[in-house]
Motif scaffolding. Structure first.
Motif, mmCIF file in Angstrom:
data_model
loop_
_atom_site.group_PDB
_atom_site.id
_atom_site.type_symbol
_atom_site.label_atom_id
_atom_site.label_comp_id
_atom_site.label_asym_id
_atom_site.label_seq_id
_atom_site.Cartn_x
_atom_site.Cartn_y
_atom_site.Cartn_z
ATOM 1 N N LEU A 14 8.786 71.720 34.646
ATOM 2 C CA LEU A 14 7.531 72.207 34.040
ATOM 3 C C LEU A 14 6.317 72.687 35.199
ATOM 4 C CD1 LEU A 14 6.486 68.823 32.135
ATOM 5 C CD2 LEU A 14 7.263 70.936 31.112
ATOM 6 N N GLY A 15 7.257 74.034 35.399
ATOM 7 C CA GLY A 15 6.467 74.869 36.336
ATOM 8 C C GLY A 15 5.823 75.720 35.239
ATOM 9 N N PRO A 16 5.056 76.718 35.761
ATOM 10 C CA PRO A 16 4.179 77.664 34.732
ATOM 11 C C PRO A 16 5.244 77.919 33.489
ATOM 12 C CG PRO A 16 3.908 78.363 36.709
ATOM 13 C CD PRO A 16 4.855 77.421 37.150
ATOM 14 N N MET A 17 6.628 78.316 33.820
ATOM 15 C CA MET A 17 7.505 78.641 32.792
ATOM 16 C C MET A 17 7.946 77.748 31.864
ATOM 17 S SD MET A 17 8.853 81.336 31.492
ATOM 18 C CE MET A 17 9.219 82.760 32.582
ATOM 19 N N LYS B 148 2.257 67.074 35.399
ATOM 20 C CA LYS B 148 2.601 68.673 35.020
ATOM 21 C C LYS B 148 2.607 68.369 33.128
ATOM 22 C CE LYS B 148 3.348 71.192 39.160
ATOM 23 N NZ LYS B 148 4.363 71.934 39.935
ATOM 24 N N SER C 192 16.626 80.501 37.323
ATOM 25 C CA SER C 192 17.176 81.578 38.129
ATOM 26 C C SER C 192 17.791 81.273 39.273
ATOM 27 C CB SER C 192 15.923 82.789 38.603
ATOM 28 O OG SER C 192 15.227 83.018 37.363
ATOM 29 N N SER D 178 14.273 74.802 33.109
ATOM 30 C CA SER D 178 13.365 75.922 33.686
ATOM 31 C C SER D 178 13.056 75.213 35.121
ATOM 32 C CB SER D 178 12.151 76.137 32.879
ATOM 33 O OG SER D 178 11.373 76.934 33.644
ATOM 34 N N LEU D 179 13.733 75.655 36.207
ATOM 35 C CA LEU D 179 13.679 74.867 37.609
ATOM 36 C C LEU D 179 13.587 76.052 38.747
ATOM 37 C CD1 LEU D 179 16.073 72.056 36.887
ATOM 38 C CD2 LEU D 179 13.556 71.699 37.039
ATOM 39 N N ILE D 180 13.326 75.584 39.920
ATOM 40 C CA ILE D 180 13.099 76.529 40.838
ATOM 41 C C ILE D 180 14.598 77.139 41.072
ATOM 42 C CG2 ILE D 180 13.165 75.164 42.697
ATOM 43 C CD1 ILE D 180 10.888 76.942 43.732
ATOM 44 N N ASN E 215 9.419 66.220 34.253
ATOM 45 C CA ASN E 215 9.405 66.953 35.441
ATOM 46 C C ASN E 215 9.246 65.797 36.485
ATOM 47 O OD1 ASN E 215 8.522 69.748 36.460
ATOM 48 N ND2 ASN E 215 6.745 68.626 37.175
ATOM 49 N N ARG E 216 9.748 66.420 37.710
ATOM 50 C CA ARG E 216 9.663 65.667 38.983
ATOM 51 C C ARG E 216 8.281 65.228 39.186
ATOM 52 N NH1 ARG E 216 10.888 68.570 44.719
ATOM 53 N NH2 ARG E 216 8.955 69.681 44.013
ATOM 54 N N THR E 217 7.356 66.232 39.152
ATOM 55 C CA THR E 217 5.905 65.606 39.198
ATOM 56 C C THR E 217 5.092 65.411 38.067
ATOM 57 O OG1 THR E 217 5.650 67.287 41.005
ATOM 58 C CG2 THR E 217 3.553 66.408 40.155
ATOM 59 N N PRO F 243 5.383 83.890 32.078
ATOM 60 C CA PRO F 243 5.219 82.712 31.270
ATOM 61 C C PRO F 243 4.143 83.118 29.992
ATOM 62 C CG PRO F 243 5.157 81.878 33.313
ATOM 63 C CD PRO F 243 5.421 83.398 33.478
HETATM 64 P P1 NDP Z 1 8.201 77.020 39.851
HETATM 65 O O1 NDP Z 1 8.743 77.198 41.039
HETATM 66 O O2 NDP Z 1 6.844 76.822 39.634
HETATM 67 O O3 NDP Z 1 9.153 75.737 38.902
HETATM 68 C C1 NDP Z 1 9.598 75.012 39.552
HETATM 69 C C2 NDP Z 1 10.041 73.594 38.661
HETATM 70 O O4 NDP Z 1 11.333 73.380 39.458
HETATM 71 C C3 NDP Z 1 9.284 72.508 38.834
HETATM 72 O O5 NDP Z 1 9.220 71.875 37.403
HETATM 73 C C4 NDP Z 1 9.349 71.986 40.164
HETATM 74 O O6 NDP Z 1 9.023 70.531 40.012
HETATM 75 C C5 NDP Z 1 10.873 71.828 39.775
HETATM 76 N N1 NDP Z 1 11.503 71.735 41.376
HETATM 77 C C6 NDP Z 1 11.528 72.424 42.421
HETATM 78 N N2 NDP Z 1 12.338 71.701 43.411
HETATM 79 C C7 NDP Z 1 12.676 70.631 42.756
HETATM 80 C C8 NDP Z 1 13.502 69.536 43.233
HETATM 81 N N3 NDP Z 1 13.961 69.385 44.612
HETATM 82 N N4 NDP Z 1 13.791 68.671 42.446
HETATM 83 C C9 NDP Z 1 13.332 68.653 41.292
HETATM 84 N N5 NDP Z 1 12.687 69.602 40.683
HETATM 85 C C10 NDP Z 1 12.352 70.601 41.419
HETATM 86 O O7 NDP Z 1 8.633 78.264 38.695
HETATM 87 P P2 NDP Z 1 8.319 78.669 37.314
HETATM 88 O O8 NDP Z 1 8.129 77.542 36.456
HETATM 89 O O9 NDP Z 1 7.575 79.837 37.595
HETATM 90 O O10 NDP Z 1 9.829 79.189 37.020
HETATM 91 C C11 NDP Z 1 10.944 78.580 36.537
HETATM 92 C C12 NDP Z 1 12.095 79.571 36.300
HETATM 93 O O11 NDP Z 1 12.027 80.588 35.767
HETATM 94 C C13 NDP Z 1 12.644 80.088 37.827
HETATM 95 O O12 NDP Z 1 14.070 79.910 37.978
HETATM 96 C C14 NDP Z 1 11.966 81.412 37.868
HETATM 97 O O13 NDP Z 1 12.632 82.174 38.718
HETATM 98 C C15 NDP Z 1 12.117 81.793 36.295
HETATM 99 N N6 NDP Z 1 11.254 82.976 35.890
HETATM 100 C C16 NDP Z 1 9.891 82.809 36.200
HETATM 101 C C17 NDP Z 1 8.941 83.888 35.729
HETATM 102 C C18 NDP Z 1 7.676 83.549 36.046
HETATM 103 O O14 NDP Z 1 6.935 84.739 35.892
HETATM 104 N N7 NDP Z 1 7.049 82.465 36.435
HETATM 105 C C19 NDP Z 1 9.738 84.865 35.190
HETATM 106 C C20 NDP Z 1 11.138 84.825 34.751
HETATM 107 C C21 NDP Z 1 11.810 83.919 35.228
HETATM 108 P P3 NDP Z 1 7.608 69.894 40.461
HETATM 109 O O15 NDP Z 1 6.691 70.355 39.450
HETATM 110 O O16 NDP Z 1 7.859 68.500 40.577
HETATM 111 O O17 NDP Z 1 7.567 70.906 41.682
#
Ligand code: NDP
Length: 284
Positions: free
Chosen positions: A8-11, A35, A92, A63-65, A30-32, A121
């Motif tokens: 649950l990053g922005p995407m 969110k 990605s 949808s992860l890093i 989500n790990r955190t 997003p």
């Molecule tokens: P973020 O980097 O903000 O999201 C990262 C997510 O990965 C979070 O849920 C984070 O959890 C989790 N994460 C990171 N490290 C770990 C770990 N070691 N263990 C478990 N969970 C982990 O990225 P976005 O949401 O922006 O993007 C997600 C995907 O979409 C990426 O692959 C990105 O390349 C792709 N994308 C993004 C775009 C954008 O504009 N944002 C556009 C096109 C593609 P936590 O919240 O706990 O940190």
């Protein structure tokens, strides 16, 4: 109409939000955990564990890093939790890791659909949004309506690495193109020309459509005759850019790197050939 979104990053938040708005029963993890708070107030269900998240829905969106985060998360659940799942991996990374992840998931009874999202997003869920997809066509067709809640489907083929490859090629062009804009604007600013002032010129300059349509058939045909442009002309032009940049007090490492590629083209005997010959220089 069940879907699980992990990450649950922005995407991931935009994706889970689009499913909630679309009337899906959405389970999120989500790990955190915080969110997920806003999504939970909108009706999403927060899974208490990765196992619970995986078993809640047949379709699991990731949808992860990067793919390391995928393993870190999925290995928290017993392997049986993946049996029968379709994992839409919209994370990605690099093509080989996408292929290995597809095999890893297959060993655990799950099918991976690989995706490379082409939009930021805020565009998720709008008609302009598109995602490169690859992997088993039948799995994509089985989940077409759920996937299309997020974006349109640009299907490339069965190879699980293909969607990531297309994504990375596009991102390669995006980053180097955008860096070119930022560099040019730094030179503009150093000379008192604001971003707003230069904007109409930047838009015209960055519109490469004419060049792409002119060059692509020539590259495909291996035709590099210097009838409209020559690598040696590019060298002279880039030397002017580097000098103007330095005279403006701006870091010249970006145009200097491009100049270096052009000089290598001349050294390889392409001075009188078209810029398209640089594709072969770079491939070496
Ligand atoms: P973020 O980097 O903000 O999201 C990262 C997510 O990965 C979070 O849920 C984070 O959890 C989790 N994460 C990171 N490290 C770990 C770990 N070691 N263990 C478990 N969970 C982990 O990225 P976005 O949401 O922006 O993007 C997600 C995907 O979409 C990426 O692959 C990105 O390349 C792709 N994308 C993004 C775009 C954008 O504009 N944002 C556009 C096109 C593609 P936590 O919240 O706990 O940190």
């Amino acid at each position: 109409m069940n879907v699980t979104v992990i990450g649950l990053g922005p995407m991931g938040q935009a994706m889970a939000g689009a499913y909630v708005s679309g009337g899906y029963e959405v389970t999120v993890w989500n790990r955190t955990p915080a969110k997920a708070d806003e999504l939970v107030t909108r009706g999403a269900k927060r899974a208490g564990s990765v196992e619970e998240a995986l078993t809640a829905s047949e379709l699991v969106v990731l949808s992860l890093i990067d793919y390391d985060a995928m393993y870190a998360i999925l290995e928290q659940a017993p392997a049986t939790a993946l049996v029968g799942r379709t994992v839409a991996n919209l994370t990605s990374d690099i093509p080989d890791r996408a292929r290995r992840a597809a095999a890893w998931l297959a060993e655990r009874g799950a099918v991976q659909i690989t995706g490379g999202v082409q939009v930021p997003p805020p565009v998720i869920g709008t008609p302009e949004a598109m995602t490169y997809y690859s992997g088993p066509k039948d799995a994509i067709e089985a989940h077409r309506s759920a996937l299309e809640v997020l974006t349109g489907i640009d299907y490339l083929g069965e190879d699980p690495g293909l969607a990531v490859l297309y994504y990375q090629i596009g991102i390669d062009m995006f980053w180097t193109g955008l860096a070119g804009y930022l560099h040019g604007q730094a030179v503009a600013e150093a000379n008192g020309i604001s971003a707003e002032q230069f904007l109409p010129n930047a838009i015209k300059t960055m519109d490469f459509r004419y060049f792409l349509e002119f060059y692509a058939p020539r590259i495909a045909a291996g035709r590099h005759e210097g009838d409209v442009d020559r690598v040696s002309m590019g060298v002279a032009s880039l030397e002017h850019v580097v000098h103007t940049t330095r005279a403006s007090g701006v870091d010249s490492s970006l145009p200097a790197a491009v100049l270096e590629v052009f000089r290598r083209g001349v050294a390889a005997g392409h001075g009188q050939d078209s810029l398209t010959s640089l594709v072969d220089v770079l491939k070496r």
